[in-house]
Design a protein around this motif. Structure first.
Motif, PDB file in Angstrom:
ATOM      1  N   THR A   1       0.771  -1.353  -0.209  1.00 28.81           N
ATOM      2  CA  THR A   1       0.045  -0.085  -0.185  1.00 28.81           C
ATOM      3  C   THR A   1       0.879   1.128   0.087  1.00 28.81           C
ATOM      4  O   THR A   1       2.111   1.113   0.360  1.00 28.81           O
ATOM      5  N   MET A   2       0.239   2.526  -0.654  1.00 28.73           N
ATOM      6  CA  MET A   2       1.076   3.529  -0.699  1.00 28.73           C
ATOM      7  C   MET A   2       0.724   4.574   0.276  1.00 28.73           C
ATOM      8  O   MET A   2       1.526   4.889   1.194  1.00 28.73           O
ATOM      9  N   TRP A   3      -0.395   4.734   0.378  1.00 29.34           N
ATOM     10  CA  TRP A   3      -1.078   5.594   1.499  1.00 29.34           C
ATOM     11  C   TRP A   3      -2.329   5.022   2.265  1.00 29.34           C
ATOM     12  O   TRP A   3      -2.945   5.746   2.763  1.00 29.34           O
TER      13      TRP A   3
ATOM     14  N   ARG B   1      -6.336  -0.520   4.061  1.00 29.24           N
ATOM     15  CA  ARG B   1      -7.858  -0.420   4.630  1.00 29.24           C
ATOM     16  C   ARG B   1      -8.903  -1.205   3.881  1.00 29.24           C
ATOM     17  O   ARG B   1      -9.794  -1.856   4.354  1.00 29.24           O
ATOM     18  N   MET B   2      -8.643  -1.302   2.770  1.00 31.96           N
ATOM     19  CA  MET B   2      -9.638  -2.310   1.870  1.00 31.96           C
ATOM     20  C   MET B   2      -9.231  -3.669   2.322  1.00 31.96           C
ATOM     21  O   MET B   2     -10.122  -4.531   2.671  1.00 31.96           O
ATOM     22  N   ALA B   3      -7.831  -3.981   2.524  1.00 35.11           N
ATOM     23  CA  ALA B   3      -7.537  -5.457   2.803  1.00 35.11           C
ATOM     24  C   ALA B   3      -8.226  -5.825   4.249  1.00 35.11           C
ATOM     25  O   ALA B   3      -8.622  -6.788   4.362  1.00 35.11           O
TER      26      ALA B   3
ATOM     27  N   GLY C   1      -7.436  -3.307  -4.986  1.00 37.25           N
ATOM     28  CA  GLY C   1      -6.275  -2.127  -4.928  1.00 37.25           C
ATOM     29  C   GLY C   1      -7.097  -0.945  -4.876  1.00 37.25           C
ATOM     30  O   GLY C   1      -8.053  -0.549  -5.308  1.00 37.25           O
ATOM     31  N   ALA C   2      -6.489   0.000  -4.370  1.00 35.94           N
ATOM     32  CA  ALA C   2      -6.905   1.702  -4.210  1.00 35.94           C
ATOM     33  C   ALA C   2      -6.056   2.528  -5.255  1.00 35.94           C
ATOM     34  O   ALA C   2      -4.893   1.754  -5.771  1.00 35.94           O
TER      35      ALA C   2
ATOM     36  N   TRP D   1      -9.227   6.546  -4.699  1.00 37.25           N
ATOM     37  CA  TRP D   1      -8.416   7.500  -3.536  1.00 37.25           C
ATOM     38  C   TRP D   1      -8.553   6.801  -2.191  1.00 37.25           C
ATOM     39  O   TRP D   1      -8.358   5.569  -2.108  1.00 37.25           O
ATOM     40  N   ASN D   2      -8.782   7.583  -1.104  1.00 42.98           N
ATOM     41  CA  ASN D   2      -8.668   6.855   0.156  1.00 42.98           C
ATOM     42  C   ASN D   2     -10.047   6.360   0.585  1.00 42.98           C
ATOM     43  O   ASN D   2     -11.145   7.245   0.417  1.00 42.98           O
TER      44      ASN D   2
END
Length: 396
Positions: free
Chosen positions: A258-260, A265-267, A342-343, A374-375
């Motif tokens: 993850t980058m940000w 949070r998805m995981a 993924g985001a 995005w987030n």
């Protein structure tokens, strides 16, 4: 410490407590390893395998304490990767004409590595070497895990010298399987199988069935790394047969980077969705930028399904995710289902790329995955939760 394992056989290897990486940087060895070599003293004296190159002088020096080198009648090289054959150069300087028993491929490997034309005696399955009260029986084990690999069975003492088969990267001063922590032992044995032998599982099964058909009595299995299987040695054979048979447990593993923190949070939310409808399944979340890659492969090996997640970067996927996918592809896992998530910020190619790679890995694609912009907000996380619930249903 007494390294005599029978009246005729003595362990003459090297315990490497400091090793932390193996095969270059490909395999982590957090518990070190050992390079097991065995000296048989019968009417004829036989050395089985040697040690890794950095310990060549130490190995030969210690061997001299056990036997006058000129009294070694034969050397048996079951497999010639440098961690087993590295001390040969130093040893053969002292006894250059000693016959080296190996497969035809073994002779090619040794010549390719060391550019020496030693006294090679090539053998195949069923060939024997009479050493006095006992005989050595050679069993080719091609691609377990190199083309040159063979096992050697010693009659009388009923020992199978299996080289990399049934081994572990596991340093211990206690030579035997029943004298070490069993959880540590089996963790390292499974890690070894997963990361080294999984691509050859079909061959593992066939070779074990072939050896069992010989009906050899078996009192001990002596591999070239880790413990000697003395207490109920068949237990590790049974485990190999289980692991070789498209192994899976009731586990779902999410492997991601993850980058940000959007993909993280998805995981976490997908995992909650999975657990909300199946409390029996084991769910593990592994950030592959922060988790040992070989440990990740063990969890993938144990899983019935995996979810691979990555943010999108430069129209692609994150470096650590790509590397782990490449390992999954190379290991050739069977009997597993998968999807991507993924985001992303603007272009959003990561899930599509992961989906394509899943099919290249030979895994069964569950669906086209899920991606969020995005987030992830409350609505996005709700979709992730529902996706987790639906994923469970789709893999039944």
């Amino acid at each position: 410490m007494d390294y005599k394992i029978t009246d005729k056989v003595t362990w003459v290897g090297k315990i490497d407590w400091e090793l932390r990486k193996f095969h270059g940087d490909e395999y982590s060895t957090k518990r070190g390893t050992s390079y097991n070599s065995y000296l048989i003293k019968d009417k004829k004296n036989v050395l089985i395998d040697t040690a890794w190159l950095p310990y060549d002088k130490e190995f030969v020096s210690n061997l001299k304490k056990e036997i006058d080198l000129k009294e070694i009648d034969y050397i048996v090289m079951n497999h010639n990767e440098v961690d087993h054959s590295g001390a040969l150069i130093e040893l053969m300087r002292e006894i250059p004409n000693t016959p080296i028993y190996c497969t035809a491929n073994g002779a090619k490997v040794l010549k390719g590595l060391y550019h020496e034309d030693w006294n090679f005696v090539t053998v195949k399955t069923g060939d024997t070497l009479d050493i006095g009260d006992s005989k050595l029986v050679f069993i080719e084990a091609r691609m377990l895990h190199w083309p040159d690999t063979m096992f050697t069975y010693m009659t009388g003492d009923n020992i199978l010298f299996s080289n990399d088969g049934f081994g572990q990267h596991f340093a211990t001063e206690n030579l035997y399987n029943n004298t070490v922590d069993q959880a540590e032992l089996y963790q390292e044995a499974l890690k070894y199988y997963t990361n080294i032998l999984t691509p050859f599982s079909v061959l593992v099964k066939k070779k074990i069935e072939e050896i069992l058909s010989f009906n050899y009595p078996l009192d001990m299995i002596c591999p070239s790394h880790g413990v000697i299987w003395r207490d109920n040695p068949v237990q590790i054979v049974e485990k190999y047969l289980e692991w070789a048979d498209n192994y899976q447990e009731n586990q779902i593993t999410l492997v991601y980077d993850t980058m940000w923190n959007g993909t993280r949070r998805m995981a976490e939310t997908i995992a909650k969705g999975i657990k909300s409808v199946d409390d029996e399944v084991t769910v593990k979340l592994l950030n592959c930028a922060k988790t040992d890659k070989n440990d990740i492969m063990v969890e993938v090996f144990k899983s019935k399904a995996i979810l691979i997640g990555s943010s999108t970067i430069n129209k692609g996927i994150l470096f650590s995710v790509a590397g782990n996918i490449e390992m999954i592809k190379g290991l050739g896992f069977k009997n597993k289902k998968a999807a991507g998530f993924g985001a992303y910020g603007w272009s959003g190619e990561s899930v599509k790329i992961i989906t394509e790679e899943i099919e290249k890995c030979g895994l069964k694609l569950v669906d086209e995955g899920i991606r969020e912009l995005w987030n992830p907000d409350k609505d996005a996380l709700e979709r992730c939760f529902e996706y987790g619930k639906e994923f469970v249903e789709k893999i039944k």
